[in-house]
Scaffold this active site. Sequence first.
Site, PDB file in Angstrom:
ATOM      1  N   THR A 186     -74.848-120.497  29.147  1.00  0.00           N
ATOM      2  CA  THR A 186     -75.034-119.507  28.101  1.00  0.00           C
ATOM      3  C   THR A 186     -76.375-119.551  30.144  1.00  0.00           C
ATOM      4  O   THR A 186     -76.669-120.168  30.181  1.00  0.00           O
ATOM      5  CB  THR A 186     -76.194-119.227  27.375  1.00  0.00           C
ATOM      6  N   ASP A 196     -79.293-118.019  29.452  1.00  0.00           N
ATOM      7  CA  ASP A 196     -80.419-118.111  28.416  1.00  0.00           C
ATOM      8  C   ASP A 196     -80.949-119.262  29.098  1.00  0.00           C
ATOM      9  O   ASP A 196     -82.311-119.336  28.725  1.00  0.00           O
ATOM     10  CB  ASP A 196     -80.897-117.919  27.224  1.00  0.00           C
ATOM     11  N   ARG A 203     -96.734 -98.832  44.663  1.00  0.00           N
ATOM     12  CA  ARG A 203     -96.614 -98.501  42.821  1.00  0.00           C
ATOM     13  C   ARG A 203     -96.438-100.181  42.334  1.00  0.00           C
ATOM     14  O   ARG A 203     -96.521-101.455  43.137  1.00  0.00           O
ATOM     15  CB  ARG A 203     -95.214 -98.193  42.864  1.00  0.00           C
ATOM     16  N   GLY A 230     -82.655-112.899  28.266  1.00  0.00           N
ATOM     17  CA  GLY A 230     -82.569-114.352  27.962  1.00  0.00           C
ATOM     18  C   GLY A 230     -82.369-114.379  26.697  1.00  0.00           C
ATOM     19  O   GLY A 230     -83.189-115.727  25.811  1.00  0.00           O
ATOM     20  N   ARG A 246     -92.945 -97.781  37.551  1.00  0.00           N
ATOM     21  CA  ARG A 246     -91.909 -97.883  37.358  1.00  0.00           C
ATOM     22  C   ARG A 246     -91.495 -99.342  36.806  1.00  0.00           C
ATOM     23  O   ARG A 246     -91.357-100.297  36.539  1.00  0.00           O
ATOM     24  CB  ARG A 246     -90.592 -97.657  38.192  1.00  0.00           C
ATOM     25  N   ARG A 264     -75.107-110.533  34.193  1.00  0.00           N
ATOM     26  CA  ARG A 264     -74.554-112.392  33.860  1.00  0.00           C
ATOM     27  C   ARG A 264     -72.793-112.374  35.000  1.00  0.00           C
ATOM     28  O   ARG A 264     -72.352-112.843  33.932  1.00  0.00           O
ATOM     29  CB  ARG A 264     -73.996-111.094  31.915  1.00  0.00           C
TER      30      ARG A 264
END
Length: 219
Positions: free
Chosen positions: A1, A3, A38, A46, A142, A151
């Site tokens: 994964t 994550d 900016r 995650g 922004r 992914r």
Amino acid sequence: TMDNDLNHTDYTFGFDTAAGVALDAADRLLDTARSHRRILVLEVMGRHAGWVALHVGIAAGADWITLPEIPLDTQAMLSALRRKRERGKTWGLVVASEGTELPALDTDDVQLDAFGHASLSKRAVGEYLATEIEQSLGVETRSVTLGHVQRGGTPSLFDRVLGSRVGIKAADLVKEGDWGKMAAIQGTEVVGVDLELAAGTLKTVPVKFWEEAVSLINK
Ligand code: F6P
């Protein structure tokens, strides 16, 4: 994964590649932040662990990072951004994990995915933070939500080697009939760990890693 939230393994393959995609995006956003004076907010995936946001925030030199594990201190974030502007830094970058807890955002009707997980992309954490920053600091801000771009793509060197090494270990575990295990990397060693231990609880970012990151960004 991607994550990196499995226990008893230092890394899961996919994490380094996904974090690399997000870091490339952060570097590109910094060009616009500087040229247009900016503040940019990059929301990364995650799920309920902040490993991607933590690594990308540190690597990109972000001015603030938000994690699911750390209650968001909006005032501390705004103060850090304000302090840097007062010192002449006309741009800024915030890296926000999609799972950052925002009480103002979380309502009862959170959508669930096919696995019963809360669908976090609909919470628009990055957008929420960008609005807070722009309204409080009066600076054009922004937000960019990277989403599923993280992914895919060509695996990084680290992930290719990790994937190869844990693949060998998995095959060895099968050959030995050592079932119910996950091939894991601990330090540089590849070992077999009980699936229950690996997947029973989420590996989330310890506070000490957050404090280490804050010592870098909150100057
Ligand atoms: O668990 C991996 C992951 O990419 C998370 O980082 C993200 O929140 C989730 O999957 C997205 O899931 P889905 O593709 O179902 O929207």
